[in-house]
Enzyme design. Sequence first.
Site, short mmCIF file in Angstrom:
data_model
loop_
_atom_site.label_atom_id
_atom_site.label_comp_id
_atom_site.label_asym_id
_atom_site.label_seq_id
_atom_site.Cartn_x
_atom_site.Cartn_y
_atom_site.Cartn_z
N ARG A 51 -11.31 0.93 9.57
CA ARG A 51 -11.39 -0.46 9.13
C ARG A 51 -10.11 -0.96 8.48
NH1 ARG A 51 -16.24 1.40 9.58
NH2 ARG A 51 -15.17 3.19 8.75
N THR A 52 -9.58 -0.22 7.54
CA THR A 52 -8.45 -0.77 6.79
C THR A 52 -7.25 -1.00 7.72
OG1 THR A 52 -9.25 0.36 4.83
CG2 THR A 52 -7.00 -0.46 4.73
N LYS A 80 8.53 16.08 8.90
CA LYS A 80 9.82 16.79 8.82
C LYS A 80 10.30 16.91 7.38
CE LYS A 80 11.48 14.60 13.09
NZ LYS A 80 12.53 13.68 13.59
N ARG A 101 -1.24 3.70 3.41
CA ARG A 101 -2.29 4.58 2.87
C ARG A 101 -1.71 5.98 2.76
NH1 ARG A 101 -8.42 4.91 4.90
NH2 ARG A 101 -8.43 3.05 3.57
N HIS A 129 -7.90 1.27 -4.35
CA HIS A 129 -7.97 0.70 -2.99
C HIS A 129 -8.13 -0.82 -3.15
CE1 HIS A 129 -8.64 0.16 1.16
NE2 HIS A 129 -9.54 1.10 1.39
#
Length: 306
Positions: A51-52, A80, A101, A129
């Site tokens: 969703r986000t 890396k 995120r 959030h």
Amino acid sequence: MRSLIDILDFTVEEVNELIATANDIIDNPDKYCERCKRKKLATLFFEPSTRTRLSFEAAMIELGGSVIGFSAANNSSAAKGESVADTAKTISCYADIIAMRHPKEGAPLVAAQNATIPVINAGDGGHNHPTQTLTDLLTINREKGGFENLTVGFCGDLKFGRTVHSLITALSRYSGINVVLISPDELKLPSYIKKDVLKKNGIPYKQTTDLESVMPELDILYMTRVQRERFFNEEDYLRLKDSYILEPKKLVNAKKDLCIMHPLPRVNEISVAVDDDPRACYFKQVLYGKYIRMALILKLLEEAEK
Ligand code: NCD
């Protein structure tokens, strides 16, 4: 450069403006379809998301802009060993705004300190959030007509559930809010949030392990998933994962205008039989998430141009 890392980065007035813009977008989508022409959103997702990430991408596309990014840490130079700071400096050369995120608390803040474009925290570990909170606030505003005098029950994983932490913080700025915390003992709301948010703002709250006993009091029931990825051992997760399962029979004593919310994804905590109940708001909530993110992108890009 204005970013959104914590919901308190915006004043109550600014949150109200975002809600007003989102409502206007819902009513007049055509007015907004070219507002981000030639602008690029970078979605930097070091943790899974449906969703986000996709609502951010859909939001930017509906504003006439485009999207670049990655959806897993192992698809980026993080694999890396590149630092978040260097990634943020790099992406600032390609895009106009970042949604990030990350599993580490504070990573989007580090990105914002190093980027030359706005950064949006799309979830940082078990911490915050804020864009889910904007989604939740738009949902509450549309379903309840405002934020005052509401008894809000939070149920499930209140320890690791970052959406709960941000929403409690946001609601602590309104009057007449009562908070009911429903969780197993092991998954209680962290004490720093009780002290720095609830007690500091004089928000009355109570804690219980029993959902049904408090059901009749609630105006909003915010269900959450037990956050498996944040547990140190699988045994504890398995023991706690089905602590609460909302089924139609548990709603018999609930208010007729209860608003049942969930940030999703759900695992077992709401039975699909509840989906047809008119009080189930969690799929409307998904849709509202796209509109409030459109409003947020517009605001941060406008401020960046000032
Ligand atoms: C939430 C999250 O990522 O914290 N999901 C979402 O963004 N809608 C809730 C969760 O994963 O349980």
